[in-house]
Design a protein around this motif. Sequence first.
Motif, PDB file in Angstrom:
ATOM      1  N   SER A  80       0.915  -1.290   0.044  1.00  0.00           N
ATOM      2  CA  SER A  80      -0.214   0.079   0.099  1.00  0.00           C
ATOM      3  C   SER A  80       0.880   0.893  -0.084  1.00  0.00           C
ATOM      4  CB  SER A  80      -0.851   0.030   1.189  1.00  0.00           C
ATOM      5  OG  SER A  80      -1.721  -1.177   1.030  1.00  0.00           O
ATOM      6  N   ARG A  81       2.450   1.115   0.532  1.00  0.00           N
ATOM      7  CA  ARG A  81       2.718   2.322   0.239  1.00  0.00           C
ATOM      8  C   ARG A  81       3.960   2.186  -0.989  1.00  0.00           C
ATOM      9  NH1 ARG A  81       5.137   3.730   6.423  1.00  0.00           N
ATOM     10  NH2 ARG A  81       3.317   2.672   7.993  1.00  0.00           N
ATOM     11  N   GLY A  82       3.527   1.419  -1.593  1.00  0.00           N
ATOM     12  CA  GLY A  82       4.686   1.359  -2.827  1.00  0.00           C
ATOM     13  C   GLY A  82       5.457   0.437  -3.117  1.00  0.00           C
ATOM     14  N   TYR A  83       5.571  -0.181  -2.055  1.00  0.00           N
ATOM     15  CA  TYR A  83       6.538  -1.165  -2.409  1.00  0.00           C
ATOM     16  C   TYR A  83       6.123  -2.922  -3.342  1.00  0.00           C
ATOM     17  CZ  TYR A  83       9.202   1.163   1.381  1.00  0.00           C
ATOM     18  OH  TYR A  83      10.189   1.949   1.831  1.00  0.00           O
ATOM     19  N   ARG A  84       6.915  -2.956  -4.056  1.00  0.00           N
ATOM     20  CA  ARG A  84       6.779  -4.210  -5.021  1.00  0.00           C
ATOM     21  C   ARG A  84       6.906  -5.718  -4.267  1.00  0.00           C
ATOM     22  NH1 ARG A  84      10.066  -3.175  -9.575  1.00  0.00           N
ATOM     23  NH2 ARG A  84      11.576  -2.737  -7.544  1.00  0.00           N
ATOM     24  N   VAL A  85       5.862  -6.003  -3.422  1.00  0.00           N
ATOM     25  CA  VAL A  85       6.125  -7.519  -2.207  1.00  0.00           C
ATOM     26  C   VAL A  85       5.948  -8.608  -3.107  1.00  0.00           C
ATOM     27  CG1 VAL A  85       5.376  -8.202  -0.052  1.00  0.00           C
ATOM     28  CG2 VAL A  85       5.969  -5.427  -1.088  1.00  0.00           C
ATOM     29  N   LEU A  86       6.578  -9.168  -2.607  1.00  0.00           N
ATOM     30  CA  LEU A  86       6.360 -11.165  -3.431  1.00  0.00           C
ATOM     31  C   LEU A  86       6.774 -11.785  -1.948  1.00  0.00           C
ATOM     32  CD1 LEU A  86       6.392 -13.089  -4.834  1.00  0.00           C
ATOM     33  CD2 LEU A  86       8.812 -13.755  -4.722  1.00  0.00           C
ATOM     34  N   LEU A  87       5.188 -12.430  -1.484  1.00  0.00           N
ATOM     35  CA  LEU A  87       5.024 -13.399  -0.378  1.00  0.00           C
ATOM     36  C   LEU A  87       5.386 -14.830  -1.162  1.00  0.00           C
ATOM     37  CD1 LEU A  87       1.648 -12.050   0.937  1.00  0.00           C
ATOM     38  CD2 LEU A  87       3.513 -11.421   1.842  1.00  0.00           C
ATOM     39  N   ALA A  98      -4.523 -19.346   1.007  1.00  0.00           N
ATOM     40  CA  ALA A  98      -5.707 -19.428   0.873  1.00  0.00           C
ATOM     41  C   ALA A  98      -6.262 -18.105   1.731  1.00  0.00           C
ATOM     42  CB  ALA A  98      -6.627 -20.658   2.591  1.00  0.00           C
ATOM     43  N   TRP A  99      -5.639 -17.388   2.655  1.00  0.00           N
ATOM     44  CA  TRP A  99      -5.765 -16.039   3.432  1.00  0.00           C
ATOM     45  C   TRP A  99      -5.655 -14.855   2.305  1.00  0.00           C
ATOM     46  CZ3 TRP A  99      -3.720 -16.890   9.104  1.00  0.00           C
ATOM     47  CH2 TRP A  99      -4.220 -17.249   9.649  1.00  0.00           C
ATOM     48  N   LEU A 100      -5.397 -15.424   1.212  1.00  0.00           N
ATOM     49  CA  LEU A 100      -5.157 -14.043  -0.230  1.00  0.00           C
ATOM     50  C   LEU A 100      -5.984 -15.050  -1.217  1.00  0.00           C
ATOM     51  CD1 LEU A 100      -1.009 -13.698  -0.330  1.00  0.00           C
ATOM     52  CD2 LEU A 100      -2.689 -12.737   0.382  1.00  0.00           C
ATOM     53  N   GLY A 101      -7.036 -15.883  -1.479  1.00  0.00           N
ATOM     54  CA  GLY A 101      -8.103 -15.866  -2.088  1.00  0.00           C
ATOM     55  C   GLY A 101      -7.241 -17.182  -2.853  1.00  0.00           C
ATOM     56  N   VAL A 102      -6.779 -17.483  -2.532  1.00  0.00           N
ATOM     57  CA  VAL A 102      -6.844 -18.975  -3.407  1.00  0.00           C
ATOM     58  C   VAL A 102      -6.414 -19.835  -3.364  1.00  0.00           C
ATOM     59  CG1 VAL A 102      -4.429 -19.791  -5.119  1.00  0.00           C
ATOM     60  CG2 VAL A 102      -4.327 -17.355  -4.221  1.00  0.00           C
ATOM     61  N   PRO A 126       5.137 -16.419 -10.177  1.00  0.00           N
ATOM     62  CA  PRO A 126       4.374 -15.689  -8.452  1.00  0.00           C
ATOM     63  C   PRO A 126       2.962 -15.846  -9.632  1.00  0.00           C
ATOM     64  CG  PRO A 126       5.966 -14.401  -8.656  1.00  0.00           C
ATOM     65  CD  PRO A 126       6.429 -15.758  -9.952  1.00  0.00           C
ATOM     66  N   ARG A 127       1.758 -15.484  -8.664  1.00  0.00           N
ATOM     67  CA  ARG A 127       0.770 -15.429  -9.099  1.00  0.00           C
ATOM     68  C   ARG A 127       0.610 -14.604  -9.048  1.00  0.00           C
ATOM     69  NH1 ARG A 127      -4.180 -20.064  -7.989  1.00  0.00           N
ATOM     70  NH2 ARG A 127      -2.814 -21.890  -8.362  1.00  0.00           N
ATOM     71  N   THR A 128       0.186 -13.793  -9.881  1.00  0.00           N
ATOM     72  CA  THR A 128      -0.384 -12.299  -9.455  1.00  0.00           C
ATOM     73  C   THR A 128      -1.741 -11.413  -9.572  1.00  0.00           C
ATOM     74  OG1 THR A 128      -0.573 -11.634 -12.268  1.00  0.00           O
ATOM     75  CG2 THR A 128       1.789 -11.574 -10.916  1.00  0.00           C
ATOM     76  N   GLY A 129      -1.703 -10.322  -9.604  1.00  0.00           N
ATOM     77  CA  GLY A 129      -3.089  -9.764  -9.627  1.00  0.00           C
ATOM     78  C   GLY A 129      -4.071  -9.961  -7.851  1.00  0.00           C
ATOM     79  N   LEU A 130      -3.277 -10.369  -7.304  1.00  0.00           N
ATOM     80  CA  LEU A 130      -4.115  -9.913  -5.641  1.00  0.00           C
ATOM     81  C   LEU A 130      -4.468  -9.046  -4.631  1.00  0.00           C
ATOM     82  CD1 LEU A 130      -1.626 -13.520  -4.874  1.00  0.00           C
ATOM     83  CD2 LEU A 130      -3.742 -13.396  -5.747  1.00  0.00           C
ATOM     84  N   ILE A 131      -4.843  -8.753  -3.850  1.00  0.00           N
ATOM     85  CA  ILE A 131      -5.303  -7.926  -3.614  1.00  0.00           C
ATOM     86  C   ILE A 131      -4.309  -6.479  -2.842  1.00  0.00           C
ATOM     87  CG2 ILE A 131      -5.170  -9.008  -1.396  1.00  0.00           C
ATOM     88  CD1 ILE A 131      -7.364  -6.622  -0.203  1.00  0.00           C
ATOM     89  N   GLY A 132      -4.130  -5.610  -3.196  1.00  0.00           N
ATOM     90  CA  GLY A 132      -3.228  -4.610  -2.966  1.00  0.00           C
ATOM     91  C   GLY A 132      -2.052  -4.193  -3.473  1.00  0.00           C
ATOM     92  N   GLY A 133      -1.709  -5.822  -5.145  1.00  0.00           N
ATOM     93  CA  GLY A 133      -0.856  -5.574  -6.448  1.00  0.00           C
ATOM     94  C   GLY A 133       0.086  -7.082  -5.553  1.00  0.00           C
ATOM     95  N   LEU A 134      -0.558  -7.844  -4.483  1.00  0.00           N
ATOM     96  CA  LEU A 134       0.697  -8.470  -3.565  1.00  0.00           C
ATOM     97  C   LEU A 134       0.662 -10.052  -5.029  1.00  0.00           C
ATOM     98  CD1 LEU A 134      -0.768  -8.554  -0.045  1.00  0.00           C
ATOM     99  CD2 LEU A 134       1.220  -7.528  -1.062  1.00  0.00           C
TER     100      LEU A 134
END
Length: 329
Positions: A80-87, A98-102, A126-134
């Motif tokens: 949300s602060r503009g950092y590009r984040v991979l989980l 599961a908690w990210l909708g997958v 990675p899977r893309t298009g998750l909430i907040g750009g995660l």
Amino acid sequence: MPQKLIPLIEYAEQQGIPESTLRWQIKQGLQPAVRHGRYWYIPVEVEKRSQDTQVFTLFTHAGGAGKTSLARDLGFALASRGYRVLLIDADPQANLTAWLGVDPTSVGNQETLLAVVENDQLLPAPRTGLIGGLELIPANMNLALAEVIIPSKTLGMLPLRTTLHDMDWFTHYDYILIDSPPSLGPLAGMAALASHGLIVPVETSAKGMQALRGVVEIARDYVKRLASVRFLSPKTQFVRMLVPTKYDPRTNQDRQAQQLLEEAARIAPVSPPLSYRPAPYKEAMDQCLPIQAVGDQKLLEEMEAVCTAFIRQTQPEAASLSPQSGEVA
């Protein structure tokens, strides 16, 4: 271009217009906006940061400390602060996935870390298009096979570190957060050794404090292993931040635990605590949303304070003030 999510109220103040006008513009399609749970945000493009990619593992062998929810919520706060984040979900329980909708049952083995462990393959896309750009490298229950495979290989706990840093897309991210399983087994060790340091959620209870002592001991062992192959200096502080969780200042036990955590600051910096709030955390889990999308203002402020503390420890010059609420009226 990465995007920063500016809460509605804050954006209206920046533009010098009433919040009601901004809401009208959104309804008329004149102003792009995204809604996450009960909150509205205005996406604003930001320039790519020049910082090096940093990898951190959310780590504790004590179940129920809030490790996975912290990975999800800290990841969302950073994005949300503009950092590009991979989980990266390194837990066969696949709760982060599961908690990210997958749906973990829809995830193939070659989409998980098992591709690296079992077949010495590169990391999956990675899977893309998750909430907040995660973005996410998901997990499924078959990832548990890694617990058997890793010990059978030479330097079996290091492939994730070497493979991750060799990926072409590695430098695309500002932060990579790995959610490790709640254990001290081979898979947790592989997740830890792939990182620049550990972020440790500590439940403010006797159980949590006991678990912290175990984490400190195993962290010393991890530093020795990485130093032996010259990945780290033997003097590296590997536990980078402690995050008190399930904190309830109304009880004597939690006040005592907070005092112990303050003393533990000689081990690692201690972030502001996250309160014991089971209802919104369950709602976030059920709705596959970060806690910021369902919590009240106090909860949002707590998570933003943790995010600010994290940034100060990893990018001191980049720490910023917490954003204001964008809650829907």
